[in-house]
Design a protein around this motif. Structure first.
Motif, PDB file in Angstrom:
ATOM      1  N   GLY A  65       0.799  -1.216   0.000  1.00 51.02           N
ATOM      2  CA  GLY A  65       0.000   0.000   0.000  1.00 51.02           C
ATOM      3  C   GLY A  65       0.830   1.262   0.000  1.00 51.02           C
ATOM      4  O   GLY A  65       0.285   2.370   0.043  1.00 51.02           O
ATOM      5  N   SER A  66       2.146   1.132  -0.023  1.00 47.83           N
ATOM      6  CA  SER A  66       2.978   2.332   0.006  1.00 47.83           C
ATOM      7  C   SER A  66       3.761   2.468  -1.299  1.00 47.83           C
ATOM      8  O   SER A  66       4.701   1.722  -1.550  1.00 47.83           O
ATOM      9  N   PRO A  67       3.388   3.458  -2.140  1.00 44.78           N
ATOM     10  CA  PRO A  67       4.117   3.600  -3.404  1.00 44.78           C
ATOM     11  C   PRO A  67       5.580   3.991  -3.201  1.00 44.78           C
ATOM     12  O   PRO A  67       6.440   3.572  -3.977  1.00 44.78           O
ATOM     13  N   TRP A  68       5.856   4.775  -2.169  1.00 47.33           N
ATOM     14  CA  TRP A  68       7.253   5.201  -1.986  1.00 47.33           C
ATOM     15  C   TRP A  68       8.139   4.019  -1.607  1.00 47.33           C
ATOM     16  O   TRP A  68       9.312   3.971  -1.986  1.00 47.33           O
ATOM     17  N   HIS A 125      -0.975   4.982  -6.542  1.00 48.38           N
ATOM     18  CA  HIS A 125      -0.057   5.790  -7.347  1.00 48.38           C
ATOM     19  C   HIS A 125       0.749   6.750  -6.480  1.00 48.38           C
ATOM     20  O   HIS A 125       0.371   7.078  -5.359  1.00 48.38           O
ATOM     21  N   LEU A 126       1.856   7.228  -7.065  1.00 47.86           N
ATOM     22  CA  LEU A 126       2.629   8.278  -6.409  1.00 47.86           C
ATOM     23  C   LEU A 126       1.837   9.586  -6.509  1.00 47.86           C
ATOM     24  O   LEU A 126       1.159   9.824  -7.491  1.00 47.86           O
ATOM     25  N   GLY A 206      16.367   1.675 -11.839  1.00 46.71           N
ATOM     26  CA  GLY A 206      15.243   1.021 -11.166  1.00 46.71           C
ATOM     27  C   GLY A 206      14.195   2.039 -10.742  1.00 46.71           C
ATOM     28  O   GLY A 206      12.989   1.823 -10.928  1.00 46.71           O
ATOM     29  N   VAL A 207      14.645   3.170 -10.186  1.00 41.19           N
ATOM     30  CA  VAL A 207      13.715   4.223  -9.771  1.00 41.19           C
ATOM     31  C   VAL A 207      12.962   4.758 -10.994  1.00 41.19           C
ATOM     32  O   VAL A 207      11.751   5.006 -10.935  1.00 41.19           O
ATOM     33  N   GLY A 208      13.698   4.910 -12.117  1.00 45.34           N
ATOM     34  CA  GLY A 208      13.035   5.357 -13.342  1.00 45.34           C
ATOM     35  C   GLY A 208      11.895   4.420 -13.722  1.00 45.34           C
ATOM     36  O   GLY A 208      10.824   4.855 -14.139  1.00 45.34           O
ATOM     37  N   GLY A 209      12.109   3.122 -13.540  1.00 42.51           N
ATOM     38  CA  GLY A 209      11.063   2.147 -13.841  1.00 42.51           C
ATOM     39  C   GLY A 209       9.855   2.325 -12.939  1.00 42.51           C
ATOM     40  O   GLY A 209       8.713   2.211 -13.379  1.00 42.51           O
ATOM     41  N   SER A 210      10.114   2.638 -11.662  1.00 42.35           N
ATOM     42  CA  SER A 210       8.994   2.793 -10.729  1.00 42.35           C
ATOM     43  C   SER A 210       8.093   3.954 -11.138  1.00 42.35           C
ATOM     44  O   SER A 210       6.892   3.923 -10.925  1.00 42.35           O
ATOM     45  N   PHE A 211       8.684   4.986 -11.751  1.00 37.44           N
ATOM     46  CA  PHE A 211       7.871   6.114 -12.216  1.00 37.44           C
ATOM     47  C   PHE A 211       6.861   5.642 -13.266  1.00 37.44           C
ATOM     48  O   PHE A 211       5.701   6.058 -13.269  1.00 37.44           O
ATOM     49  N   GLY A 218       1.290   4.609 -15.197  1.00 35.87           N
ATOM     50  CA  GLY A 218       0.696   4.179 -13.947  1.00 35.87           C
ATOM     51  C   GLY A 218       0.019   2.835 -13.980  1.00 35.87           C
ATOM     52  O   GLY A 218      -1.060   2.669 -13.402  1.00 35.87           O
ATOM     53  N   ALA A 219       0.621   1.867 -14.628  1.00 33.34           N
ATOM     54  CA  ALA A 219       0.096   0.508 -14.610  1.00 33.34           C
ATOM     55  C   ALA A 219       1.265  -0.408 -14.926  1.00 33.34           C
ATOM     56  O   ALA A 219       2.267   0.046 -15.478  1.00 33.34           O
TER      57      ALA A 219
END
Lengths: 308, 371, 370
Positions: A65-68, A125-126, A206-211, A218-219
């Protein structure tokens, strides 16, 4: 919802909005690759890292439940891939370009393998920051809802160029990339510097992928990246190994990507394939126009296998 | 005696494996007899894509319930020689006696050639492409989704305030164009001022460009968005976050848009696969062509969401009744968006008219180009 | 400084020819044993992965064998899948000898196939198949050669990195093909899959007699042999490899570096274009979006696995073709997702690369010192 029609003026606005929305993954991956290449290695595998980051971020965000937390895990997963690359390429006779291609395959394959059950669920979502409070034009208002990661990326770009220019660490990385003999003579372990640079580079990818999976679009699904990581790696050469240039290149690429849909939305759709290919055509044209054989390798790390 | 069941089971396994192999090499599998039948299902994308492929995979579970039938599945099979080899491999190595190929591009030349090569195996393909000139062991099954898009259009036409509807589409092919046209004709039926703006993304799954296209349509003033791409999740989600209303495609996207969802065009593949399953269970022969729309329960609309106004619901329900009665909505005089008359006055095409299958234009009122 | 050539000194000693032969076999066997060792390690690692997932490695490898190589049918399946991979691997391997990393061979394949399909159109209906096919092959090869040749020229004259330009040009190639296939060259007989007009069954390239594999496989092997000879036994190849080793030294020696780069790229593009031609002339009969099936990208993998050796590209193309062929069987029998074989291929590639570090390090394979 009162939407005023903007007509042709909508196109530059859409490009501005697109630049901010789409550029962030390109920015993170190209910054990660910039750092790696500055240390003298090429990691073509960041496409796999990006995809794996997107999948793991989405999975973790959905499960916790935590996007961050998802962003963090994506970064850690990315740094694992980076570390594997850094560790294996230090073995003698191992080709770093080939290893990158191998890891790209392994990364995307594992992400698809593990990510099957996360395509359908909806992860949180973030959030975005609203900078459009002052305007009443809805299109601009939306364009100015900007994800914090965009600013983090900008800050990293600024910090990285400052680091390369003035700090000791930056000097060591550059020296390792330009001449391993010099670095060795100065008493630095070339392998360790490169391992660390590749690991940090993997984290950023990896962080770029999370965006991608947690903000825009957003999917999570298997078509999510469609080559963005590979393109971002290529953009580093386009940006001539300058972190700030990576930032501008990512913005340009995002803006060009918005041309196709924006033109179609105002009714110009003949030849839409070429509008959609605008980012690639534009990048190629800019390179042909702006690069000359004498200047092309300015800023290129001397040890890099692809520029020798 | 305690070890006997195990060894007996093993014995049976070996025997049945040998039997399948032997039978397949001799071409002895009788597709009309369900017992011992192996069915092969082929998907062009991942089985859980939340779209086209998933809709098939979920519905095809009906086949697995038929006693004595074994189902084998393969996903991400491209429309190249790979699908030929997948079909052959299912036949040669798994002993498949019935193949379902679920993507448009599988049909010609791949499935037609395979049907000629293996006359004892039955082939069915999910698009209305089979004709009597093709091998008789091949066939088609299809749902006319344009009818459900027409209902979407009716509901959307009464839910829009700006009279501008947006359509995110993958490629300008006939099945997509007829969905876009039906959407507009539905909207125009109840709202003559409605227009549809279409954006083509160029491929079936490009999430970033789909999101960009949705944003561009909303920026250009559209306040109802629908789409025809493999997995509509991104489009619906993006539109909802921008406060636009949405109509779905392929499967139910209602949970993705709790505020703006109107209704959606859905296939009801389970009707078809259950029908096949029943036929197989009874030992009957599968028909060569099985295509239908609302009247045969092959397509449906997602239950109305919060975005549908009461008058939109009323009009859409009325339109559904008309469609079920096979009332034509391609009625002359109809022009395309370049001003050419495509249906002269006095002519009309009822649902299922072959004319609809080969549409290659966008009707007047749709902004967009087919090239 | 006197340089002693070990070869000549060895020849001068009294070693028996038999012993020399066994020595050569022993040193050469390094290139067989190390890859086999790597494959074994891959299998062990992947088995561990399968055990964690609760799947049986025995079943997996049994199916991998059966689906790829275990039956005559599987072999034909494998060889059919490997034919385009041989040619696209050559598209990477030839420029790689000059130190150029071309990753956009898929673009040359797509455009080559497209041009082959549309060049055939004016000849359909009256010209004999041999003429139609020759014209198509020339069109496909030329288009591919020009497309990647441009990449080489951009590199030499404008200093534009070939990796990025070939990738950009891949996306542009797809746009060009789609634009024409959905527009000017759309055949209305295929309303739901925009394609060019079919060249017709009579003009299609047949299968190798007695097999279900088209002639592209044989041609691919022939091209691989010819290019191996070109790169290893001719002045051109020698000059190319010097350029790849050190471009400054090559220039200093007066080698025509630009010409070498552009012709190597053109040869590479020609191979990819030829693969595109076979896709049209032996499989689809027409050009459409299915031309971009990823063969160009798998070819990169094959070329790197083959260490850029034209001949070695053949067995590795067959290996990857076999894995792809078996992938379907594994999905069907074990219920594993399609990405399983990608994980296996990626892992195998990583382990093979790690194994490169072993070359020259194992005493058993070292030439005997005299």
């Amino acid at each position: 919802m009162a939407v005023t029609e903007l007509g042709w003026t909508g196109v530059p606005l859409a490009m501005f909005a697109g630049a901010i929305r789409v550029s962030t993954p390109f920015l993170f991956v190209s910054l990660g690759e910039c750092l790696t290449e500055k240390s003298g290695r090429v990691n073509l595998g960041l496409e796999g890292t990006l995809v794996f980051g997107a999948m793991s971020a989405y999975a973790i965000a959905y499960l916790t439940g935590s996007p961050w937390l998802g962003v963090l895990v994506a970064g850690i997963a990315g740094s694992c891939f980076g570390a594997i690359h850094g560790f294996i390429s230090k073995l003698p006779k191992v080709n770093d370009v080939a290893l990158g291609i191998a890891l790209m395959m392994f990364g995307t394959g594992s992400a698809f393998f593990l990510g099957k059950s996360f395509i359908q669920p909806q992860a949180p979502h973030l959030p975005s920051i609203d900078f459009g409070f002052w305007t009443s034009i809805p299109q601009l208002k939306v364009a100015l809802q900007i994800n914090p990661l965009f600013f983090v990326g900008l800050a990293i770009a600024i910090a990285m160029s400052w680091m390369f220019r003035t700090t000791r660490i930056g000097l060591i990385v550059r020296m390792t990339g330009d001449s391993s003999a010099t670095a060795l003579a100065m008493g630095y372990s070339v392998d360790r510097v490169r391992l660390l640079a590749t690991t940090v580079g993997g984290f950023l990818a990896g962080v770029g992928g999370s965006f991608l999976s947690l903000y825009y679009p957003g999917a999570w699904n298997e078509g999510l990246s469609s080559g963005q990581g590979l393109m971002a790696v290529a953009l580093v050469i386009f940006a001539r190994w300058s972190p700030m240039m990576c930032f501008w290149a990512a913005l340009l690429f995002g803006a060009a990507g918005a041309i196709g849909p924006a033109l179609q939305s105002i009714g110009i759709s003949q030849g839409y394939h070429f509008f959609n290919a605008a980012p690639y055509i534009l990048t190629l044209v800019i390179m042909i126009v702006s690069i000359s054989p004498k200047r092309s390798l300015r800023g290129a790390p001397g040890e890099l296998s692809i520029t020798r | 005696m305690s070890d006997l069941p195990i060894s007996r089971r093993r014995l049976l396994q070996t025997a049945s494996a040998a039997g399948v192999l032997g039978a397949s090499s001799l071409g002895l599998i009788n597709p009309a007899r369900a017992a011992g039948l192996t069915i092969g299902l082929i998907y062009v994308g991942p089985r859980d894509d939340y779209g086209w492929n998933q809709a098939h995979a979920v519905a095809a579970k009906a086949l697995k319930l038929v006693p004595g039938v074994k189902v084998v599945e393969e996903e991400n099979v491209p429309e190249t020689v790979a699908v030929t080899k997948t079909m052959e491999s299912m036949i040669e190595l798994d002993g498949a006696g019935l193949i379902f190929a679920t993507s448009f591009g599988y049909y010609s030349p791949y499935m037609v050639d395979a049907a000629k090569k293996y006359p004892k195996v039955q082939f069915r393909h999910a698009a209305p492409l089979w004709s009597s000139k093709d091998p008789t062991n091949a066939g088609s099954y299809f749902g006319y989704l344009d009818q459900a898009h027409y209902i979407d259009g009716v509901a959307a036409g009464l839910s829009t305030k700006s009279n501008k509807l947006g359509f995110v589409a993958a490629k300008p092919i006939s099945s997509v164009l007829s969905n876009i046209n039906s959407f507009l004709l539905g909207a125009r039926k109840v709202n003559p001022k409605a227009t549809v703006q279409v954006i083509f993304t160029g491929d079936w799954s490009l999430p970033v460009r789909e999101a960009e296209a949705t944003n561009a349509l909303i920026d250009a003033g559209a306040d109802v968005i629908t789409c025809h791409v493999d997995s509509p999740k991104v489009v619906i989600q993006t539109a909802e976050s921008r406060g636009a209303k949405t109509c779905g495609h392929n499967a139910s996207q209602a949970p993705l848009a709790p505020k703006g969802f109107i209704t959606g065009a859905e296939y009801k593949w389970e009707t078809i696969y259950k029908n096949y399953a029943d036929t197989l269970a009874k030992g009957g022969t599968l028909p060569n062509m099985m295509a239908g729309g609302y009247d045969l329960d092959f397509v449906q609309n997602t239950p109305y969401g919060a975005g549908a106004t009461p008058e939109a619901i009323k009009a859409a329900d009325a339109a559904k009744a008309e469609i079920k009665a096979k009332k034509a909505y391609y009625v002359g005089e109809l022009k395309d968006n370049k001003g050419n008359v495509v249906i002269p006055a006095g002519t009309s095409y009822a649902p299922y008219a072959p004319w609809i299958d080969s549409i290659n234009f966008l009707v007047e009122g749709v902004q967009g180009s087919t090239t | 400084m006197t340089v002693i050539n070990p070869m000549s000194s060895e020849a001068g000693t009294t070693l028996s020819p038999v012993r020399v032969f066994f020595d050569q076999v022993r040193t050469a066997s390094e290139y067989v044993i190390i890859p086999l060792l790597a494959l074994a390690v891959t299998c062990i690692l992947f088995s561990g992965l399968l055990l964690i997932l609760g799947q049986s490695p025995v079943d997996f490898f049994e199916l991998l064998w059966r689906g790829g190589f275990g039956t005559p049918f599987s072999w034909q399946n494998t060889l059919t899948r490997s034919s385009p991979l041989i040619l696209t691997a050559l598209c990477v391997a030839i420029p790689a000898q000059l130190g150029l990393v071309i990753i956009g061979g898929e673009g040359a394949l797509v455009l080559g196939g497209f041009m082959a399909a549309i060049t055939a159109l004016p000849f359909l209906g009256w010209a004999p198949p041999a003429v139609v096919l020759s014209v198509m092959a020339i069109a496909g090869v030329t288009t591919g050669a020009v497309w990647i040749g441009v990449v080489g020229a951009l590199r030499y004259y404008r200093g534009i990195n070939e990796t990025i330009s070939s990738l950009l040009m891949f996306y542009i190639a797809i746009a060009i093909m789609n634009f024409f296939v959905e527009g000017a060259f759309k055949d209305l007989a295929n309303p739901n899959k925009p394609s060019t007009k079919s060249i017709g069954d009579a003009n299609m390239i047949g299968k190798i007699p007695g097999m279900d594999v088209h002639w592209g496989f044989v041609v691919g092997i022939a091209v691989a042999v010819i290019l191996w000879v070109l790169m290893n036994r001719t002045t051109f190849g020698f000059a190319a490899r010097i350029t790849g080793g050190n471009i400054r030294a090559a220039k200093a020696q007066g080698l025509p570096v630009g010409l070498l780069m552009i012709s190597a790229c053109a040869i590479a593009g020609g191979c990819a274009g030829l693969a595109g031609f076979f896709e049209v002339a032996a499989i689809q009969g027409k050009a459409n979006a299915s031309l971009a099936a990823g063969y160009g990208f798998t070819g990169i993998l094959v070329a790197f696995l083959a260490r850029q050796n034209a001949l070695a590209a053949v067995p590795f193309a067959i290996l990857l073709g076999g894995i792809a062929a078996a992938g379907g069987l594994i999905q069907r029998r074990m219920g594993l997702p399609d990405a399983t074989v990608n994980v296996l291929t990626g892992l195998m590639f990583v382990v093979l690369l790690v194994s490169e570090t072993l070359y020259g390090r194992i005493p058993l394979f070292k030439p005997r010192e005299s």
